[in-house]
Every structure is written in C-alpha cells, then in structure tokens.
Design a protein around this motif. Structure first.
Motif, PDB file in Angstrom:
ATOM      1  N   ILE A   1      12.856  48.734  27.571  1.00 26.62           N
ATOM      2  CA  ILE A   1      14.295  48.998  27.552  1.00 26.62           C
ATOM      3  C   ILE A   1      14.738  48.827  26.109  1.00 26.62           C
ATOM      4  O   ILE A   1      14.517  47.778  25.507  1.00 26.62           O
ATOM      5  CB  ILE A   1      15.050  48.053  28.496  1.00 26.62           C
ATOM      6  N   SER A   2      15.318  49.882  25.537  1.00 25.79           N
ATOM      7  CA  SER A   2      15.608  49.850  24.110  1.00 25.79           C
ATOM      8  C   SER A   2      17.057  50.200  23.797  1.00 25.79           C
ATOM      9  O   SER A   2      17.676  51.012  24.471  1.00 25.79           O
ATOM     10  CB  SER A   2      14.669  50.789  23.349  1.00 25.79           C
TER      11      SER A   2
ATOM     12  N   GLY B   1      18.821  52.201  21.646  1.00 28.34           N
ATOM     13  CA  GLY B   1      18.423  53.380  20.877  1.00 28.34           C
ATOM     14  C   GLY B   1      17.055  53.851  21.336  1.00 28.34           C
ATOM     15  O   GLY B   1      16.500  53.355  22.317  1.00 28.34           O
ATOM     16  N   ALA B   2      16.494  54.795  20.599  1.00 32.13           N
ATOM     17  CA  ALA B   2      15.195  55.356  20.970  1.00 32.13           C
ATOM     18  C   ALA B   2      14.090  54.327  20.750  1.00 32.13           C
ATOM     19  O   ALA B   2      14.126  53.586  19.768  1.00 32.13           O
ATOM     20  CB  ALA B   2      14.915  56.602  20.137  1.00 32.13           C
ATOM     21  N   PRO B   3      13.111  54.269  21.658  1.00 30.48           N
ATOM     22  CA  PRO B   3      11.991  53.341  21.448  1.00 30.48           C
ATOM     23  C   PRO B   3      11.155  53.789  20.253  1.00 30.48           C
ATOM     24  O   PRO B   3      11.076  54.973  19.938  1.00 30.48           O
ATOM     25  CB  PRO B   3      11.204  53.432  22.754  1.00 30.48           C
ATOM     26  N   LEU B   4      10.539  52.820  19.576  1.00 33.40           N
ATOM     27  CA  LEU B   4       9.750  53.135  18.381  1.00 33.40           C
ATOM     28  C   LEU B   4       8.500  53.939  18.690  1.00 33.40           C
ATOM     29  O   LEU B   4       8.081  54.777  17.923  1.00 33.40           O
ATOM     30  CB  LEU B   4       9.367  51.842  17.653  1.00 33.40           C
ATOM     31  N   ARG B   5       7.872  53.662  19.787  1.00 33.83           N
ATOM     32  CA  ARG B   5       6.705  54.434  20.204  1.00 33.83           C
ATOM     33  C   ARG B   5       6.994  54.994  21.595  1.00 33.83           C
ATOM     34  O   ARG B   5       8.000  54.677  22.181  1.00 33.83           O
ATOM     35  CB  ARG B   5       5.451  53.582  20.158  1.00 33.83           C
ATOM     36  N   ALA B   6       6.109  55.804  22.088  1.00 34.01           N
ATOM     37  CA  ALA B   6       6.341  56.460  23.375  1.00 34.01           C
ATOM     38  C   ALA B   6       5.661  55.680  24.495  1.00 34.01           C
ATOM     39  O   ALA B   6       4.515  55.962  24.844  1.00 34.01           O
ATOM     40  CB  ALA B   6       5.831  57.894  23.332  1.00 34.01           C
TER      41      ALA B   6
ATOM     42  N   LEU C   1      18.971  53.284  25.688  1.00 37.17           N
ATOM     43  CA  LEU C   1      20.433  53.308  25.627  1.00 37.17           C
ATOM     44  C   LEU C   1      20.797  54.025  24.338  1.00 37.17           C
ATOM     45  O   LEU C   1      20.565  53.514  23.241  1.00 37.17           O
ATOM     46  CB  LEU C   1      20.985  51.884  25.664  1.00 37.17           C
ATOM     47  N   GLY C   2      21.351  55.219  24.465  1.00 37.89           N
ATOM     48  CA  GLY C   2      21.525  56.114  23.325  1.00 37.89           C
ATOM     49  C   GLY C   2      22.910  56.152  22.734  1.00 37.89           C
ATOM     50  O   GLY C   2      23.578  55.124  22.570  1.00 37.89           O
TER      51      GLY C   2
ATOM     52  N   PHE D   1      18.681  57.492  28.711  1.00 31.22           N
ATOM     53  CA  PHE D   1      17.503  58.309  28.975  1.00 31.22           C
ATOM     54  C   PHE D   1      16.475  57.460  29.707  1.00 31.22           C
ATOM     55  O   PHE D   1      16.138  56.363  29.266  1.00 31.22           O
ATOM     56  CB  PHE D   1      16.905  58.828  27.668  1.00 31.22           C
ATOM     57  N   VAL D   2      15.982  57.979  30.828  1.00 33.33           N
ATOM     58  CA  VAL D   2      14.964  57.307  31.630  1.00 33.33           C
ATOM     59  C   VAL D   2      13.743  58.217  31.629  1.00 33.33           C
ATOM     60  O   VAL D   2      13.841  59.386  32.005  1.00 33.33           O
ATOM     61  CB  VAL D   2      15.459  57.061  33.069  1.00 33.33           C
ATOM     62  N   SER D   3      12.606  57.677  31.197  1.00 35.00           N
ATOM     63  CA  SER D   3      11.406  58.503  31.064  1.00 35.00           C
ATOM     64  C   SER D   3      10.212  57.847  31.748  1.00 35.00           C
ATOM     65  O   SER D   3      10.029  56.635  31.669  1.00 35.00           O
ATOM     66  CB  SER D   3      11.083  58.715  29.580  1.00 35.00           C
ATOM     67  N   VAL D   4       9.415  58.679  32.394  1.00 30.88           N
ATOM     68  CA  VAL D   4       8.164  58.238  33.018  1.00 30.88           C
ATOM     69  C   VAL D   4       7.080  59.246  32.637  1.00 30.88           C
ATOM     70  O   VAL D   4       7.264  60.453  32.794  1.00 30.88           O
ATOM     71  CB  VAL D   4       8.292  58.149  34.555  1.00 30.88           C
ATOM     72  N   LEU D   5       5.973  58.732  32.116  1.00 31.37           N
ATOM     73  CA  LEU D   5       4.829  59.543  31.716  1.00 31.37           C
ATOM     74  C   LEU D   5       3.612  59.083  32.503  1.00 31.37           C
ATOM     75  O   LEU D   5       3.338  57.880  32.587  1.00 31.37           O
ATOM     76  CB  LEU D   5       4.568  59.370  30.215  1.00 31.37           C
TER      77      LEU D   5
END
Length: 144
Positions: free
Chosen positions: A31-32, A34-39, A46-47, A72-76
């Motif tokens: 949970i960051s 801003g954008a997380p530093l790595r993927a 939280l943008g 933004f919620v992301s799942v890889l």
C-alpha cells in the motif's frame, strides 16, 4: 503576507494509508502513498487528488472542500488465469470499501469519505502473466 492554502487532502491521504496498512485482509499487499517504487504482485496506490473549495458563506472565513483521490488496485499473476486476477482485484477493493464504511470520517480528517462512481477495470495479458488494474475514486468532503 504570504498566501496559504489549507486543505485536508494530505491528512486524509495519510490517514487512509495508515488505516489500509492496518487491515488484516490486506496483509502482504503493498500500500503506497503514490506509485510504488517497484512492481509488486499486489498493490494499492493512493494517487492524485483533484477537487475544489468554495466559501461557506459570503464573506465568511470557512470553506467547503470536496476532492477525489485516485486509487489504483493491481494484481499480477503468472499464468493465464485472468479471472483469478480480476476477482482478487475486486476483493482488495472490497477491503477499501469496508474500511470506508466503518471509518467514514477517516479518523476525523474529513466529514465523509466514500467510493464514487464510475470505476474502470483494465486487464492485461502477456505470454507469461495476467494483470488486472482497477481504478476508482474516493470522494471526501470537509468544512475547513
């Protein structure tokens, strides 16, 4: 005399970060602010914030503030299971919604905070992995 611009937005964003970081259902999720530093494989970022302020009354010193925080919620996932990614993405989003329902003032930083519509889901595929990215907005209002 320098001009100042008062806003609850930074405090709200920080309180949301703290609240989501404490949720057991989000254990292991990055949970960051801003954008997380790595993927990472799973993250909630939280943008940006956009909003406005209007004076509460003619000549009054108080203002009403309303803004929307982009989340933004992301799942890889490796493999070809897009449905698994998408379902997990919505499960993480449900954690955000549950936090807002039980902490509507976000620890007293705003009068009310809630998920707004519309949201958007983007699904990505490569030869080796699948990703789901859900973008939503959280609207907050406060009298400052």
């Amino acid at each position: 005399m320098p001009l100042t611009y008062y806003s609850t937005a930074p405090a709200f964003k920080a309180a949301l970060l703290t609240a989501l970081s404490a949720r057991t259902g989000l254990s292991g999720v990055t949970i960051s602010y801003g954008a997380p530093l790595r993927a990472p494989r799973e993250f909630i970022a939280l943008g940006d914030i956009s909003g406005s302020q209007e004076f509460a009354q003619l000549g009054a010193q108080r203002k009403y503030e309303t803004y929307v925080l982009d989340v933004f919620v992301s799942v890889l996932r490796e493999g070809d299971q897009q449905q698994t990614c998408t379902e997990r993405c919505f499960a993480l989003t449900a954690e955000i919604e549950d936090e807002l329902r039980t902490n509507i003032t976000m620890s007293g930083t705003v009068r009310v905070a809630e998920i707004t519509a519309p949201f958007s889901l983007e699904e990505y595929a490569s030869d080796q992995a699948r990703q789901s990215l859900l973008k939503l907005g959280i609207q907050a209002t406060e009298k400052i």
